[in-house]
Design a protein around this motif. Structure first.
Motif, PDB file in Angstrom:
ATOM      1  N   ARG A 145       0.832  -1.209   0.000  1.00 54.70           N
ATOM      2  CA  ARG A 145       0.000   0.000   0.000  1.00 54.70           C
ATOM      3  C   ARG A 145       0.870   1.265   0.000  1.00 54.70           C
ATOM      4  NH1 ARG A 145      -5.303   1.404   1.463  1.00 54.70           N
ATOM      5  NH2 ARG A 145      -5.807  -0.747   2.067  1.00 54.70           N
ATOM      6  N   LEU A 179      -8.597   1.505 -11.770  1.00 54.17           N
ATOM      7  CA  LEU A 179      -8.075   0.879 -10.555  1.00 54.17           C
ATOM      8  C   LEU A 179      -9.063  -0.191 -10.110  1.00 54.17           C
ATOM      9  CD1 LEU A 179      -6.367   2.536  -7.530  1.00 54.17           C
ATOM     10  CD2 LEU A 179      -8.122   0.803  -7.171  1.00 54.17           C
ATOM     11  N   MET A 202      -9.972  -3.271  -7.282  1.00 53.31           N
ATOM     12  CA  MET A 202      -9.704  -3.901  -5.992  1.00 53.31           C
ATOM     13  C   MET A 202     -10.120  -5.353  -6.076  1.00 53.31           C
ATOM     14  SD  MET A 202     -10.569  -1.141  -2.998  1.00 53.31           S
ATOM     15  CE  MET A 202     -10.085  -2.347  -1.755  1.00 53.31           C
ATOM     16  N   GLU A 255      -6.647  -8.468   0.352  1.00 57.19           N
ATOM     17  CA  GLU A 255      -7.039  -7.419  -0.588  1.00 57.19           C
ATOM     18  C   GLU A 255      -5.851  -6.975  -1.443  1.00 57.19           C
ATOM     19  OE1 GLU A 255     -10.845  -5.109   1.312  1.00 57.19           O
ATOM     20  OE2 GLU A 255      -8.860  -4.216   1.552  1.00 57.19           O
ATOM     21  N   ALA A 293      -4.786  -4.494  -5.117  1.00 59.40           N
ATOM     22  CA  ALA A 293      -5.187  -3.440  -6.044  1.00 59.40           C
ATOM     23  C   ALA A 293      -4.415  -3.610  -7.347  1.00 59.40           C
ATOM     24  CB  ALA A 293      -4.923  -2.058  -5.450  1.00 59.40           C
ATOM     25  N   LEU A 309      -9.992   4.379  -5.105  1.00 56.75           N
ATOM     26  CA  LEU A 309     -10.102   3.274  -4.149  1.00 56.75           C
ATOM     27  C   LEU A 309     -11.511   3.181  -3.575  1.00 56.75           C
ATOM     28  CD1 LEU A 309      -6.694   3.621  -2.269  1.00 56.75           C
ATOM     29  CD2 LEU A 309      -7.437   1.637  -3.601  1.00 56.75           C
ATOM     30  N   ASP A 319     -13.829   0.033  -4.167  1.00 55.47           N
ATOM     31  CA  ASP A 319     -14.303  -0.687  -2.982  1.00 55.47           C
ATOM     32  C   ASP A 319     -15.815  -0.871  -3.025  1.00 55.47           C
ATOM     33  OD1 ASP A 319     -13.622  -1.886  -0.410  1.00 55.47           O
ATOM     34  OD2 ASP A 319     -14.747  -0.230   0.474  1.00 55.47           O
TER      35      ASP A 319
END
Length: 391
Positions: A230, A248, A250, A296, A298, A354, A358
């Motif tokens: 991260r 992006l 997730m 998780e 990305a 993000l 999410d």
């Protein structure tokens, strides 16, 4: 004023101190083997300088061959140190020819033809220094501002040794009975002193650069999967404006808590590593993968359409779903849920991306998991209904 002999001894003392400093640095960071190799190379050259001084005072038959062998061997070990740093692999295949040249030099000098021995040794050192300069200059992984002085120094030293050999040939001094005395030798002494000092200092600089690079890499890398973490995402994209042709995603491993509870955390770690192996196949300059924490991940995609981004995510989901992890309780398959957010004309920040991804991820989970969903609304150009990833 220092005479020539005093200059040689001062050079030897300086080189010995430099070699000792490099050994001390290596003792604190033994993974930097090139530092120790450079220390050995400089120490061999220091021994050569002392032998050179002694040969000038008393040209004994055994000292000449040893002195010239030390010269060639010392510069070759310096080259090997450079090769270890830049990892070109040139030193191993060159070792046997250099050993043959050293043997030839020793034999010729031992038979009294020390002039020819000097010519052979100087020519060999010229070639070694040219290889060193070329290896550094063609290296793409080191800053050119660092490479330029190294290449300049080694190139200048190569020229000075070539001139020394040329003058001996020109004067037809096949038998010397002492060290050569000419203008080329004087120039060579000055250049080599500067080269040895600078190479030692640059070796210390290279060590610090590599140490700093490794620390930075460790700070930005997830130790379990080897993916960026991260912190790396914020470092690389904290100031990125996500416009069109950027996305992006997730990714969340489905039912990962249950995997840990039923099969154990060791198996859970293997599942995470297996996913990292899968997603790494699709990583390139336009596809960057980060582990955010836990299960998780990305994925940042640049320079591609929504259709191309979906295709990559489908491939990742399908490939991972086909993976089988062996456990004591039998084979284990896992799937992922993916939420993707696309950049737009408003130039979104990474935080906004993000949040959007999410929200889409939870939509994929609500739709039954093992799906990819979008953060866009139903009337958006990039919107798609949640799609199954692995059947």
């Amino acid at each position: 004023m220092l005479d020539f002999g005093s200059l040689l001894l001062a050079t030897a003392l300086s080189g010995a101190c430099l070699s000792g400093t490099l050994v001390a640095i290596w003792l604190t960071a033994r993974q930097s083997r090139f530092v120790l190799t450079m220390a050995v190379g400089i120490l061999l050259l220091v021994t050569h300088v002392i032998a050179f001084w002694l040969y000038g005072r008393d040209a004994s038959p055994w000292l000449g061959p040893a002195m010239l062998a030390l010269l060639v061997a010392g510069f070759f070990v310096v080259f090997a140190a450079a090769d270890q740093y830049i990892e070109r692999g040139w030193s191993k295949p060159a070792a046997l020819p250099i050993a043959a040249i050293i043997a030839l030099t020793v034999v010729v000098t031992a038979f009294g033809l020390d002039g020819i021995g000097f010519i052979i040794a100087y020519s060999a050192v010229t070639g070694i220094l040219i290889m060193t300069a070329t290896a550094f200059w063609t290296c793409k992984d080191v800053d050119r501002r660092v490479l330029a002085p190294v290449s300049l120094l080694t190139g200048s030293s190569a020229i000075s040794f070539a001139l020394c050999a040329f003058v001996i040939i020109q004067q037809k001094q096949w038998t010397l009975g002492s060290v050569p005395h000419n203008w080329a030798e004087d120039v060579n002494t000055v250049v080599v002193v500067a080269c040895m000092t600078a190479l030692g200092a640059l070796t210390i600089s290279f060590h610090h650069l590599r140490t700093q690079s490794r620390l930075t890499e460790e700070t930005l890398t997830d130790p379990l999967t080897g993916l960026m973490n991260r912190r790396a995402l914020n470092s690389l994209h904290g100031d990125t404006s996500f416009g069109q042709h950027m996305a992006l995603a997730m990714v969340d491993l489905d039912h990962f808590k249950r995997t840990n509870d039923v099969f154990g955390h060791a198996v859970g770690d293997r599942v995470l590593q297996r996913f990292a192996d899968v997603v790494r196949r699709y990583a390139n300059d336009d596809v960057e993968v980060f582990r955010l924490g836990g299960e998780e991940f990305a994925i940042v995609m640049s320079g591609m359409s929504a259709l191309e981004a979906y295709e990559i995510l489908r491939k990742v989901g399908a490939s991972f779903g086909a993976e089988v992890v062996g456990t004591k309780l039998g084979p284990l398959r896992s799937t992922v849920s993916v939420g993707v957010c696309f950049g737009d004309g408003e130039m979104r920040t990474v935080e906004q991306m993000l949040l959007g991804a999410d929200a889409a991820l939870y939509a994929a989970k609500r739709a039954g998991r093992n799906r990819v969903a979008t953060a866009e609304t139903a009337d958006s150009e990039g919107y798609r209904e949640p799609e199954l990833l692995f059947a």
